[in-house]
Design a protein around this motif. Sequence first.
Motif, PDB file in Angstrom:
ATOM      1  N   LEU A 184      -4.796  71.530 -43.506  1.00 37.69           N
ATOM      2  CA  LEU A 184      -3.479  71.420 -44.120  1.00 37.69           C
ATOM      3  C   LEU A 184      -2.052  71.830 -44.965  1.00 37.69           C
ATOM      4  O   LEU A 184      -1.266  72.510 -44.999  1.00 37.69           O
ATOM      5  N   ALA A 185      -3.488  71.841 -46.663  1.00 38.64           N
ATOM      6  CA  ALA A 185      -2.530  72.837 -47.239  1.00 38.64           C
ATOM      7  C   ALA A 185      -2.271  74.454 -47.190  1.00 38.64           C
ATOM      8  O   ALA A 185      -1.149  74.804 -48.040  1.00 38.64           O
ATOM      9  N   ALA A 214       0.800  74.111 -45.946  1.00 33.14           N
ATOM     10  CA  ALA A 214       1.959  73.089 -47.128  1.00 33.14           C
ATOM     11  C   ALA A 214       3.384  73.918 -47.519  1.00 33.14           C
ATOM     12  O   ALA A 214       4.529  74.684 -47.164  1.00 33.14           O
ATOM     13  N   GLY A 215       2.609  74.979 -48.547  1.00 35.58           N
ATOM     14  CA  GLY A 215       3.514  75.740 -48.700  1.00 35.58           C
ATOM     15  C   GLY A 215       3.811  76.650 -48.649  1.00 35.58           C
ATOM     16  O   GLY A 215       4.668  77.452 -49.995  1.00 35.58           O
ATOM     17  N   ARG A 216       3.478  77.020 -47.337  1.00 38.34           N
ATOM     18  CA  ARG A 216       3.932  78.715 -47.338  1.00 38.34           C
ATOM     19  C   ARG A 216       4.301  79.160 -46.382  1.00 38.34           C
ATOM     20  O   ARG A 216       4.847  79.529 -44.974  1.00 38.34           O
ATOM     21  N   THR A 246       8.327  71.255 -42.227  1.00 34.68           N
ATOM     22  CA  THR A 246       7.574  71.760 -43.430  1.00 34.68           C
ATOM     23  C   THR A 246       7.967  70.769 -44.809  1.00 34.68           C
ATOM     24  O   THR A 246       6.801  69.999 -44.522  1.00 34.68           O
ATOM     25  N   ARG A 247       8.593  70.531 -45.248  1.00 33.21           N
ATOM     26  CA  ARG A 247       9.044  69.544 -46.046  1.00 33.21           C
ATOM     27  C   ARG A 247       8.746  67.945 -45.673  1.00 33.21           C
ATOM     28  O   ARG A 247       8.274  67.081 -45.526  1.00 33.21           O
ATOM     29  N   PHE A 252       5.537  67.506 -44.152  1.00 33.83           N
ATOM     30  CA  PHE A 252       4.230  66.344 -45.465  1.00 33.83           C
ATOM     31  C   PHE A 252       5.136  65.210 -46.812  1.00 33.83           C
ATOM     32  O   PHE A 252       4.939  64.238 -46.987  1.00 33.83           O
ATOM     33  N   PRO A 282       5.106  70.217 -49.955  1.00 34.01           N
ATOM     34  CA  PRO A 282       5.761  71.517 -49.581  1.00 34.01           C
ATOM     35  C   PRO A 282       6.237  72.197 -50.501  1.00 34.01           C
ATOM     36  O   PRO A 282       6.528  73.742 -50.741  1.00 34.01           O
ATOM     37  N   GLY A 301       2.905  74.655 -53.453  1.00 33.19           N
ATOM     38  CA  GLY A 301       2.163  76.167 -53.122  1.00 33.19           C
ATOM     39  C   GLY A 301       1.036  75.770 -53.155  1.00 33.19           C
ATOM     40  O   GLY A 301      -0.139  75.475 -53.132  1.00 33.19           O
TER      41      GLY A 301
END
Lengths: 349, 329
Positions: free
Chosen positions: A225-226, A229-231, A249-250, A253, B267, B270
Amino acid sequence: MSDERPPEAVSTQPLLRVRHLRTHIGTPRGTVRAVDGVSLEVERDQALGVVGESGSGKSVMARALMGLLPPRSASSGEVFFQGRDLLSLSRKEQSEVWGKQIAMVFQDPGRPLNPVVRVERQLTEGMRRQLGVGRSEARGRAVGLLREVGVPDPERRLRNYPHELSGGMRQRVVIAIALACEPDLLIADEPTTALDVTVQRQILDLLRRVQRERSMSLILISHDLAVVAGRTDRVAVMYAGRLAETGSTREVFDAPRHRYTRALLAATPALDHKRHTPLRLIPGSLPDPTELPEGCRFAARCAHAAEECLDLDPYLAPVGADHHVACANPAAAPTAPTTLASGGDPLGR
Amino acid sequence: MAGSGTAHLRGDKALLSVEDLVVDYPGKAGTVQAVSKVSFDVLPGETLGIVGESGCGKTTTGRAVLRLDRVTAGRIRFAGEWIEQADERRMRALRRQMQMIFQDPVASLNPRRPVKDIVAEGLAIAGSPADERAAASATVMSQVGLDGERFADMLPRQLSGGQAQRVAIARALAVGPRLLICDEPVSALDVSVQAQILNLIEDLKAQYDLTVVFIAHDLGVVRTISDNVMVMYLGKVCEFGDSAEVYANPAHPYTRALLDSVPLTDPDKGFAGPALEGDVPSPLSPPHGCRFRTRCPLAQDRCATEEPQMNEVRPGQHAACHFPLPPTT
């Protein structure tokens, strides 16, 4: 978790629109319903993350989108790419899309490369055949691609064989090859799983950068998941061949609503996990893909399963502006508890 | 980083103490020093996590403790006994007290033997009678959550990855070890199964009074399970200390970089910090001085000429760096 997704107001055509995709694979033990009714969309310039554990069907789905299915498998449904249904195109038309407009990066950075062919030919082969680029121009483009993906000393690297490169460098070359025909959509299936954490970081940064710089769409598939998450802009959580939850995504999560998404997040050891405290478990295991249960596929492992969950197959229903969940009894949103939830436990117990 | 020195060792009370361990792998292209003067210790009942990327020597270190790989130089003390020179006969006896589980659970089990034989094999080698072996095997199988006859007659290929890892743990426990070395035991498993195995190791550790060395590349996993953590790079130790301290306030720039490279489930973020440049250099010709200096954002001239030694940076936290990072919290 069925695919009966309510119609949405579609103003512009998404780049990729998958409707009711089913991929069933014949095995000696019976038919594996690897992908069993998945509908999703990828907009232009957007990154979609697809998350699931082994057996969720995420890789088979990616292969179905690329036309790379194993023998004895059958796909049904619709895969509209720029308005054309890929599953009903002729072989010739398909070959113009796959590899050119849709490219793929695989998990193992060694295998897609031919070990006895120099980097240059592997990089230029596709663009010369698909785009009709001449030899010297192809070479120039190859140098540019290697530079773009962060390979130092690209002129020299063109003469290398794959074994002369490190794992991280090989994955950069694989990404450069995928980009060579200027695809509109890049599918990256576990692109960093075989890599070390600092190299994984570099490759994830690279994928996000080229996706943005090229205004390309990206499907990033991972068990982690990680990683997603940020990408990514949107995320889809897969379970036993179906989508359990999908949304921005926001939202997914910050406020996961499906019990499986929550359980998966809670089972992931975080850097700030208090030591020697037990991780939250997901009891049981995935259902047998040849004998999937009638109702919700997660019901047998779900602490909140009601009787109806065993019979009724939940469909993806909206729970937010851009957030759909296939659950008859979704967890409460942390900020605004709804009557749907049985309790207000933020951990989804 | 990547230094030497024994300033972080805690003396005689340790169950396992390793001093200046060197393991060479001679090869056609030259000799690779996979482990280069590595020192650490583990007190009874403690869990030491060893983290690092491929080629850092973490697996070789674990194997060398059991003398599965040839020890080129250095000393290993287990329960008060120096074992780096012990003969094979003595090692066979000692390995009942020091057991290991491996990354690929299915490959680590004999494919032709049923589970109950695999679990009891260590006892058979030790010469226990058959009825004792059967009883002990049934006990450990239920301890690892594989109750009943169903699993006893299965072959390894009929098991899932998580079940196979449970069998491997049962096999290790059957001989009554004091030290359990786990080499990436959950790396090949899915997140939900990984959590089950980690919780199981924690439970068994308490129940059997085990001391654990837990080798992994996943920092989150190591954080969850470890009291102390040792960070390795290219055959050297970078940092050793209390895991909560090391994670909250890494002293070594490589530890910082590793933590910053772990993707976060947030999110918006990152990653926690900037990326590390470049690749791990070839272990055939590691950089002189500090081995991390070619990728270190803080490297100075001194790092090329002088190899840093392990030093106490803060109470209970040691790092091999000329320019350790100040605490962040």
